[in-house]
Design a protein around this motif. Sequence first.
Motif, PDB file in Angstrom:
ATOM      1  N   ASN A 170      31.166  -1.054  -7.172  1.00 38.20           N
ATOM      2  CA  ASN A 170      30.520  -0.154  -6.231  1.00 38.20           C
ATOM      3  C   ASN A 170      29.407  -0.889  -5.489  1.00 38.20           C
ATOM      4  O   ASN A 170      28.603  -1.604  -6.091  1.00 38.20           O
ATOM      5  CB  ASN A 170      29.924   1.041  -6.983  1.00 38.20           C
ATOM      6  N   TYR A 171      29.359  -0.735  -4.153  1.00 37.84           N
ATOM      7  CA  TYR A 171      28.296  -1.294  -3.321  1.00 37.84           C
ATOM      8  C   TYR A 171      27.302  -0.193  -2.956  1.00 37.84           C
ATOM      9  O   TYR A 171      27.686   0.932  -2.617  1.00 37.84           O
ATOM     10  CB  TYR A 171      28.862  -1.907  -2.042  1.00 37.84           C
ATOM     11  N   SER A 172      26.004  -0.540  -3.021  1.00 42.66           N
ATOM     12  CA  SER A 172      24.944   0.416  -2.700  1.00 42.66           C
ATOM     13  C   SER A 172      24.016  -0.192  -1.659  1.00 42.66           C
ATOM     14  O   SER A 172      23.125  -0.979  -1.998  1.00 42.66           O
ATOM     15  CB  SER A 172      24.135   0.778  -3.945  1.00 42.66           C
ATOM     16  N   PRO A 173      24.188   0.120  -0.381  1.00 38.19           N
ATOM     17  CA  PRO A 173      23.272  -0.394   0.643  1.00 38.19           C
ATOM     18  C   PRO A 173      22.040   0.498   0.798  1.00 38.19           C
ATOM     19  O   PRO A 173      22.051   1.676   0.440  1.00 38.19           O
ATOM     20  CB  PRO A 173      24.123  -0.359   1.913  1.00 38.19           C
ATOM     21  N   ARG A 174      20.997  -0.086   1.355  1.00 38.08           N
ATOM     22  CA  ARG A 174      19.751   0.645   1.609  1.00 38.08           C
ATOM     23  C   ARG A 174      19.063   0.019   2.803  1.00 38.08           C
ATOM     24  O   ARG A 174      18.942  -1.210   2.879  1.00 38.08           O
ATOM     25  CB  ARG A 174      18.831   0.571   0.390  1.00 38.08           C
ATOM     26  N   VAL A 175      18.616   0.826   3.751  1.00 36.22           N
ATOM     27  CA  VAL A 175      17.882   0.351   4.920  1.00 36.22           C
ATOM     28  C   VAL A 175      16.678   1.265   5.121  1.00 36.22           C
ATOM     29  O   VAL A 175      16.827   2.496   5.133  1.00 36.22           O
ATOM     30  CB  VAL A 175      18.759   0.356   6.183  1.00 36.22           C
ATOM     31  N   THR A 176      15.499   0.662   5.262  1.00 38.31           N
ATOM     32  CA  THR A 176      14.296   1.450   5.525  1.00 38.31           C
ATOM     33  C   THR A 176      13.518   0.811   6.671  1.00 38.31           C
ATOM     34  O   THR A 176      13.529  -0.413   6.843  1.00 38.31           O
ATOM     35  CB  THR A 176      13.380   1.543   4.292  1.00 38.31           C
ATOM     36  N   VAL A 177      12.846   1.649   7.429  1.00 31.80           N
ATOM     37  CA  VAL A 177      11.996   1.198   8.527  1.00 31.80           C
ATOM     38  C   VAL A 177      10.709   2.008   8.481  1.00 31.80           C
ATOM     39  O   VAL A 177      10.744   3.235   8.309  1.00 31.80           O
ATOM     40  CB  VAL A 177      12.679   1.388   9.892  1.00 31.80           C
ATOM     41  N   SER A 178       9.586   1.324   8.615  1.00 29.94           N
ATOM     42  CA  SER A 178       8.314   2.028   8.698  1.00 29.94           C
ATOM     43  C   SER A 178       7.475   1.407   9.810  1.00 29.94           C
ATOM     44  O   SER A 178       7.594   0.211  10.102  1.00 29.94           O
ATOM     45  CB  SER A 178       7.556   1.969   7.366  1.00 29.94           C
ATOM     46  N   TYR A 179       6.644   2.241  10.413  1.00 28.55           N
ATOM     47  CA  TYR A 179       5.803   1.768  11.524  1.00 28.55           C
ATOM     48  C   TYR A 179       4.405   2.349  11.356  1.00 28.55           C
ATOM     49  O   TYR A 179       4.236   3.562  11.172  1.00 28.55           O
ATOM     50  CB  TYR A 179       6.373   2.179  12.873  1.00 28.55           C
ATOM     51  N   SER A 180       3.397   1.454  11.416  1.00 27.79           N
ATOM     52  CA  SER A 180       2.008   1.868  11.243  1.00 27.79           C
ATOM     53  C   SER A 180       1.367   2.103  12.601  1.00 27.79           C
ATOM     54  O   SER A 180       1.481   1.267  13.510  1.00 27.79           O
ATOM     55  CB  SER A 180       1.217   0.799  10.479  1.00 27.79           C
ATOM     56  N   LEU A 181       0.685   3.222  12.716  1.00 28.79           N
ATOM     57  CA  LEU A 181       0.038   3.625  13.966  1.00 28.79           C
ATOM     58  C   LEU A 181      -1.472   3.558  13.822  1.00 28.79           C
ATOM     59  O   LEU A 181      -2.010   3.569  12.718  1.00 28.79           O
ATOM     60  CB  LEU A 181       0.450   5.048  14.334  1.00 28.79           C
ATOM     61  N   GLY A 182      -2.162   3.532  14.926  1.00 24.52           N
ATOM     62  CA  GLY A 182      -3.609   3.606  14.916  1.00 24.52           C
ATOM     63  C   GLY A 182      -4.270   2.249  14.818  1.00 24.52           C
ATOM     64  O   GLY A 182      -3.668   1.260  14.410  1.00 24.52           O
ATOM     65  N   LYS A 183      -5.542   2.224  15.151  1.00 27.67           N
ATOM     66  CA  LYS A 183      -6.283   0.974  15.164  1.00 27.67           C
ATOM     67  C   LYS A 183      -6.350   0.341  13.788  1.00 27.67           C
ATOM     68  O   LYS A 183      -6.191  -0.865  13.628  1.00 27.67           O
ATOM     69  CB  LYS A 183      -7.697   1.229  15.707  1.00 27.67           C
ATOM     70  N   ARG A 195       0.824  -1.193   0.000  1.00 29.05           N
ATOM     71  CA  ARG A 195       0.000   0.000   0.000  1.00 29.05           C
ATOM     72  C   ARG A 195       0.866   1.255   0.000  1.00 29.05           C
ATOM     73  O   ARG A 195       1.965   1.269   0.556  1.00 29.05           O
ATOM     74  CB  ARG A 195      -0.907   0.016   1.229  1.00 29.05           C
ATOM     75  N   VAL A 196       0.355   2.310  -0.625  1.00 27.58           N
ATOM     76  CA  VAL A 196       1.061   3.590  -0.592  1.00 27.58           C
ATOM     77  C   VAL A 196       1.342   3.993   0.850  1.00 27.58           C
ATOM     78  O   VAL A 196       2.425   4.483   1.183  1.00 27.58           O
ATOM     79  CB  VAL A 196       0.231   4.684  -1.304  1.00 27.58           C
ATOM     80  N   LEU A 197       0.372   3.780   1.710  1.00 28.65           N
ATOM     81  CA  LEU A 197       0.525   4.145   3.115  1.00 28.65           C
ATOM     82  C   LEU A 197       1.737   3.487   3.740  1.00 28.65           C
ATOM     83  O   LEU A 197       2.416   4.069   4.594  1.00 28.65           O
ATOM     84  CB  LEU A 197      -0.748   3.762   3.887  1.00 28.65           C
ATOM     85  N   GLU A 198       2.050   2.257   3.331  1.00 28.64           N
ATOM     86  CA  GLU A 198       3.129   1.490   3.955  1.00 28.64           C
ATOM     87  C   GLU A 198       4.445   1.581   3.188  1.00 28.64           C
ATOM     88  O   GLU A 198       5.414   0.925   3.573  1.00 28.64           O
ATOM     89  CB  GLU A 198       2.705   0.027   4.076  1.00 28.64           C
ATOM     90  N   SER A 199       4.485   2.347   2.124  1.00 29.14           N
ATOM     91  CA  SER A 199       5.721   2.466   1.360  1.00 29.14           C
ATOM     92  C   SER A 199       6.826   3.024   2.251  1.00 29.14           C
ATOM     93  O   SER A 199       6.630   4.016   2.952  1.00 29.14           O
ATOM     94  CB  SER A 199       5.514   3.380   0.159  1.00 29.14           C
TER      95      SER A 199
END
Length: 960
Positions: free
Chosen positions: A614-627, A115-119
């Motif tokens: 060449n090395y390209s690392p990537r780290v992402t974190v997302s957190y969903s709030l609400g009921k 979902r766009v919301l969770e991107s």
Amino acid sequence: MKKLLSVIFALFVGSVMVAQTTITGSVTEAKTEQPIPGANIKVVGKSMGTTTDFDGNFSFTVDHELPFKIEVSLIGFSSTIVEITQNNQNVKVELEEAATALDEVVVSASRTPERVLESPVTIERMDIRAIKNTSSPSFYDGLENLKGVDVNTNSLTFKSVNTRGFATFANTRFMQLVDGMDNSSPALNFNLGNLLGMSELDVNSVELLPGASSALYGANAFNGILFMTSKNPFNSEGVSVYVKTGITSQEAAGDNNFTDVGIRMAHRFSDKFAAKASFSYLKGTEWYATDYNQYVDQGAGNPDLVIPSIAGQTAFDQANIYGDEVTLAATPFGNLRGVGQYLESIGQLPPGASALLPEDNVSRTGYKEVDLWDNIAESAKVDVALHYKPFEDDLEIIYNGKFGQGNTIYQGSNRYAIKNFFMQQHKIEVRNDDFFVRFYTTDEDAGDSYDMRFAGINMNKADASPWFGTYAGAFIGAVSQGASQDVAHSQARQFADATVTLQPGTPEFKAALDAVAADPDLTTGAKFQDQTKLYHGDANYNFRNMIDFADIQVGGSWRQFSLNSSGTIFTDYDGPIDYNEYGAYMQVQKKFIDDRLKFTGSIRYDKAKNFDGNYSPRVTVSYSLGKGKTRNLRASFQTGFRNPSTQDQYIGLDAGQAILVGSAPDNLDRYLSNPISTSSSAQMLGLPSSVQLSGRAAYENAYTLASLYAFGASAAAGAPNPGLLEVANFDYVQPERVTAYEVGYRAGFGRVAFDMSAYYNEYQDFIGNKTVVSPLYGNVDFSDIIPLPAQLGGPTPAALIAVANGDYQPFQVYTNSKADIASYGGSIGATAKIFGNYDFGLSYTFAKFDFDQASDPDYEAGFNTPENKVKFSIGNTEIVENLGFNINVRWSDEYLWESTFADATIDARTVIDAQINYSIPSFKSTFKIGGANLGGQEYMVAPGVGNIGSQYYISWVINP
């Protein structure tokens, strides 16, 4: 035998019965009960399905044993599942409109549906509804209404998309993928907008990722990436047609008609085979480029000194006038008196007449750009695809062929008339929901394209001697009758132009232009040759159905360039130059805490010829709030890199103002300039009358431009200081890198959605251009001395004599800045449903460039982006039954545009686009009337580019 026949008969009958499972039905909007065209109907767990027609009806037959389920969906609506229990079942479905777009599904952010919301990163999107309702003349123009997106108009048919700064028309830092294919020009390394892209009838979705994405998409996914995905013929059948016409209105060009037509045909022949074909054609009048200012370089980081008039000047160089670069200073005559002395020597002037001529430099009168080509913008696109499903599962084999031909304008160091440019792409792809393997090739032909600057120069060079001779004679005649020198110059120019200069519109002018435009030798012609090819393969596999603890993907890509310009762009004099690059990546995605916390980690390795891996690392974190998980926090650390482009490495082009030489090690000795004349002073010292410089001279025997200016200023002050001359010392170009940090927040509150983000980018080895000057003789370290007599200053370094005599050649070199370069910014946007069914949108974007110019005085970074932008939209798809509208307003403040063509401050501007549409369901038609830049206030996006006027249109779409 009877048993066997019975079994065979039973199997046959059973298969026929399965094959005859037919479903019909209709889809309407729950609130208004209006039919919904284009809704997707798909068998759950299979890739079989169809779409609703203009009246919201559908019918299809599938090979599937009863009972089974179908899913009915459309972007912007909540999907519905319906169980099918019998043949010829009629289904009536009502779809509820989604309150916001945050539940829409995107793929590009993580190479997996979410979902766009969770991107985990910022993402912008245009769905089918947005494409249909855009107020812009085309869906591609409508990209500029997305939050944080800039679109720079180079031509009516060539728009350059960018995000987060460092915009150019040759935008090598921004990728554009059309059905997974990079549709950049292989030779130029940047895409030509939608000139050779996708018909708007075939667009299914557009996704845009601002910022670095190299960890998943490799080199050049540095500043952003645009994904355009077309409709699948298995799901979107039928014939659709659009006809669009109107006018473009500009003060310089007047009001001119344009036409844009297209057709898409798609058919599912069976559950195993489907095909589609689309064609679109656009033709109109180009925005006339009438920037006749003179731009005088004031050093990197500063706008040029703008001289708007040539009054009182005998030599000049105007932006959109070509051929005025032909001056006496570049000839053995040196100045006007030198012409007179020569004419005296051959008996064309009486002895002593040359004394009436001043020692002034004189330039020829050039030709206006609008006279050097037909100013016709044109684009024709054909897309053919064959889709085959050999089994009942989701495996699909696709052949896709894209063909495009067009006319447009490209502005680099010079202005190029791109005529009959042709590009084709062919792709074979095998894919299902878990993997894809694709291979494609891109083949281009520059057609009849040519450099308009060199067209003007070489047309004027051809008859330069008689023109300057006529000028000198007319000048003497004028002053002999008592005219002042200023009046004599004016009269002499008018007479020489009327007598010698070819007049636009005449057969003689056309013949000369045609001859020059067909000649690839830039010493006599202007033709731009190119038949470069690209070969690309990539693959991806998602182990989600094999590994439970995490979503793991692996993939890789390989690419080969075959440069083939016959020596007119690259140093491929003896045949094509081949080089390749490859890469591989892995991504792990895992959800925790009731799927609220999502972690994604990626790493990619890439290797290209001439450069280390060449090395390209990537780290992402997302957190969903609400009921209902309707709010989301995200943070990401990403890296990106860009390999030096084909031009950065292998160009070898005398652009007139400077010679452009790429820095690949094998390129430096391969390039050899045309003979360059030395001054008469140098020849008196016994030095050769002309020299040729290799590309190595630019990188190993040159001075910085800033130090040359400083030395010139000291000489003008009467105290020349050779110590001010600084040797240009830098490494050959290497890949540039960016480290990007981003935080963001998305939230949905009923019918309101918010999205905000902030980023900080740090750049390393930022690729750019530097202008250096190489002396025509002598070593820049002053190691070789010419023994001048004492009255001339005594023994003097040869390079110093060259600089003093003006015997030097500017080079534009490709290198990396060692300075600390950073950019930062952010955006905030809100969308809402207000007053019932009105769509409201408002966004603000901030972008800032952090660079100490003093740390690298000759480096021109070219941020080329407004610091502040505001965008507003309001629309309603149905004010009353079948009637809708949309309005977009964009404001941006002033900014500095830096390029090798010219540097200037671009004024702030406000642009308004609007459209109103009306649908007639009985005719399966939608009519739209709209306009772009409705205020009529023309604006410029860069110096030298035609001012953007207004565009008004009316369109008719059948079966949209």
